[in-house]
Design a protein around this motif. Structure first.
Motif, PDB file in Angstrom:
ATOM      1  N   GLY A 192     -35.433 -37.388  23.210  1.00 17.97           N
ATOM      2  CA  GLY A 192     -34.405 -36.462  23.688  1.00 17.97           C
ATOM      3  C   GLY A 192     -34.915 -35.037  23.756  1.00 17.97           C
ATOM      4  N   LYS A 247     -37.148 -34.640  26.840  1.00 20.76           N
ATOM      5  CA  LYS A 247     -36.325 -34.586  28.056  1.00 20.76           C
ATOM      6  C   LYS A 247     -35.616 -33.236  28.181  1.00 20.76           C
ATOM      7  CE  LYS A 247     -36.385 -38.770  30.087  1.00 20.76           C
ATOM      8  NZ  LYS A 247     -36.545 -39.003  31.539  1.00 20.76           N
ATOM      9  N   VAL A 299     -27.629 -39.580  23.428  1.00 13.37           N
ATOM     10  CA  VAL A 299     -28.789 -40.229  22.818  1.00 13.37           C
ATOM     11  C   VAL A 299     -29.260 -39.464  21.585  1.00 13.37           C
ATOM     12  CG1 VAL A 299     -31.214 -40.823  23.177  1.00 13.37           C
ATOM     13  CG2 VAL A 299     -29.539 -41.289  24.970  1.00 13.37           C
ATOM     14  N   THR A 300     -29.289 -38.136  21.693  1.00 11.86           N
ATOM     15  CA  THR A 300     -29.751 -37.310  20.567  1.00 11.86           C
ATOM     16  C   THR A 300     -28.793 -37.390  19.387  1.00 11.86           C
ATOM     17  OG1 THR A 300     -30.795 -35.794  22.145  1.00 11.86           O
ATOM     18  CG2 THR A 300     -30.462 -35.003  19.896  1.00 11.86           C
ATOM     19  N   ASN A 330     -36.982 -41.568  18.906  1.00 17.95           N
ATOM     20  CA  ASN A 330     -35.886 -41.435  19.874  1.00 17.95           C
ATOM     21  C   ASN A 330     -35.412 -39.987  19.960  1.00 17.95           C
ATOM     22  OD1 ASN A 330     -36.018 -44.122  20.377  1.00 17.95           O
ATOM     23  ND2 ASN A 330     -34.128 -44.680  19.334  1.00 17.95           N
ATOM     24  N   THR A 331     -35.353 -39.318  18.805  1.00 14.39           N
ATOM     25  CA  THR A 331     -34.979 -37.904  18.808  1.00 14.39           C
ATOM     26  C   THR A 331     -36.031 -37.076  19.538  1.00 14.39           C
ATOM     27  OG1 THR A 331     -33.843 -38.205  16.677  1.00 14.39           O
ATOM     28  CG2 THR A 331     -34.350 -35.941  17.346  1.00 14.39           C
ATOM     29  N   LEU A 370     -28.239 -37.084  27.588  1.00 15.55           N
ATOM     30  CA  LEU A 370     -29.232 -36.702  26.588  1.00 15.55           C
ATOM     31  C   LEU A 370     -28.571 -36.309  25.270  1.00 15.55           C
ATOM     32  CD1 LEU A 370     -31.796 -34.653  28.734  1.00 15.55           C
ATOM     33  CD2 LEU A 370     -32.082 -36.935  27.760  1.00 15.55           C
ATOM     34  N   THR A 371     -27.428 -35.679  25.360  1.00 15.92           N
ATOM     35  CA  THR A 371     -26.689 -35.320  24.141  1.00 15.92           C
ATOM     36  C   THR A 371     -26.244 -36.565  23.388  1.00 15.92           C
ATOM     37  OG1 THR A 371     -25.910 -33.267  25.168  1.00 15.92           O
ATOM     38  CG2 THR A 371     -24.695 -34.065  23.242  1.00 15.92           C
TER      39      THR A 371
END
Length: 395
Positions: free
Chosen positions: A194, A197, A154-155, A190-191, A151-152
């Motif tokens: 994240g 999630k 992707v963010t 997208n942010t 997740l980190t």
């Protein structure tokens, strides 16, 4: 989201990639084209392998419970890296600097993927979860760290893309800026993916159940973000291509009057060729320009510089700007030469001149301006003879 919600965008990405493969084969060394194809491939793979039916199938084929988890997370990391690499190559700059930055992003996310696989191998996931693995194993050692790590990644990619796009958008205009702003909108989704999630995972750590954010909302945000970003990447390229084609056809049409004037003295076999309806804009324009240059070259022995001088003097006396006056004088000389050539069907003047002399260049002319002058019937008529153009008809 059901399986079809994943497979439809995956099929769209695959079709776009198939369309690009021939160009990739022809220009393998083009870093921008490679980055585009890598992005399409990674996006299609993410959608395909993230579909619940595919997750279940992969788990059964490998015999490893939840094997799809690190696979999908690794593909998401690869997709993030491909987006950053594409933006770096799209923006351009010194080739060595572009390659260096691209390699750093690839290496960084390569290490990120390796860590994901290692953490999954160290953890324990005995129960298969097709849609809620993130929250179900949010408190499991090593798996917890794997989830936070992916997740980190992707963010960070989403925030970096927004920062780079915004900084670039401040320096450009037109369709490119529009495309960059659309990409920013896509990566905002997208942010948000994240964030949803993370919120669901943090809620599990706090003993609460916000699983709906992860299982229901986050996939929708990811799908919207990917599709909007794809539009942002494609829009400037498509619009620039359309604009270039429009300008080429506009130049083709603008050269029409001059081409038709010279067509009067073109050989019969040249007239018969014509313009094929399936010809590209570039080929059509090149053919028309070639016909015009050939016609001007064949007219060289018939050019009357006295006609040119008188027409230029009349245009200047009427207050015409120098470039337009030169085009009007050239047009007058061309029309006069065409009439002289038509009056000499056997080409006696051509035979009486030295070949080298007849091929002497007359210098660079603005063909579009000359053609525009010929489009005006009064000017063309005034420019056709051996007398000076009347000042009243110069305009």
């Amino acid at each position: 989201m059901q399986g079809t919600s994943y497979y439809i965008p995956a099929a769209a990405m695959a079709a776009a990639l198939a369309f690009k493969v021939p160009s990739l084969v022809r220009a393998w060394r083009d870093p921008l084209l490679r980055a585009v194809c890598a992005l399409l491939a990674m996006a299609g793979l993410v959608f395909f392998f993230a579909a619940p039916p595919t997750i279940a199938k992969v788990n059964r084929l490998t015999g490893v419970t939840n094997f799809s988890a690190p696979l999908v997370y690794a593909l998401l990391s690869g997709f993030s890296a491909s987006c950053l690499v594409l933006l770096v190559n799209w923006r351009g700059g010194p080739a060595e600097r572009t390659r260096r930055i691209s390699r750093r992003w690839i290496a960084g996310y390569g290490v990120h993927i390796v860590l994901l696989v290692v953490l999954f191998a160290l953890g324990d996931t005995p129960v298969e979860r097709l849609r809620d693995l993130d929250t179900y194993y949010a408190n499991t050692p090593y798996i917890r760290e794997m989830i936070v790590l992916y997740l980190t990644g992707v963010t960070v990619a989403g925030m970096t893309m927004n920062f780079l796009c915004w900084r670039w958008a401040l320096q450009v205009h037109g369709w490119l800026r529009t495309g960059l702003l659309i990409i920013m909108l896509g990566y905002s989704f997208n942010t948000a993916y994240g964030a949803a999630k993370f919120a669901a995972v943090f809620a599990r750590w706090a003993g609460k159940d916000w699983d709906g954010l992860s299982t229901d909302l986050a996939p929708i945000l990811a799908s919207l973000g990917a599709q909007i970003s794809a539009v942002g990447f494609c829009l400037p390229l498509v619009c620039q291509r359309l604009a270039d084609t429009w300008h080429i056809w506009a130049s083709y049409r603008q050269l029409g009057p001059l081409w038709r004037e010279l067509d009067k003295i073109a050989p019969a076999h040249v007239r018969a060729v014509g313009n094929l309806w399936w010809s590209s804009a570039e080929l059509s324009l090149t053919r028309r320009e070639s016909d015009i240059h050939d016609g001007l070259l064949s007219l060289h022995p018939y050019f009357d510089h006295d006609v040119h001088a008188r027409a230029l003097a009349a245009a200047v006396a009427a207050g015409t700007d120098p470039e337009q006056a030169q085009a009007m004088a050239d047009a007058a000389m061309v029309v006069s030469a065409v009439r002289a050539r038509v009056a000499d069907p056997e080409g006696k003047l051509l035979k009486s001149l030295d070949t080298a002399e007849s091929a002497t260049a007359e210098g660079t002319r603005d063909l579009v301006r000359i053609s525009a002058v010929l489009r005006e019937a009064p000017v063309a008529a005034a420019a056709s003879g051996h007398a000076a153009m009347p000042e009243s008809e110069v305009h």
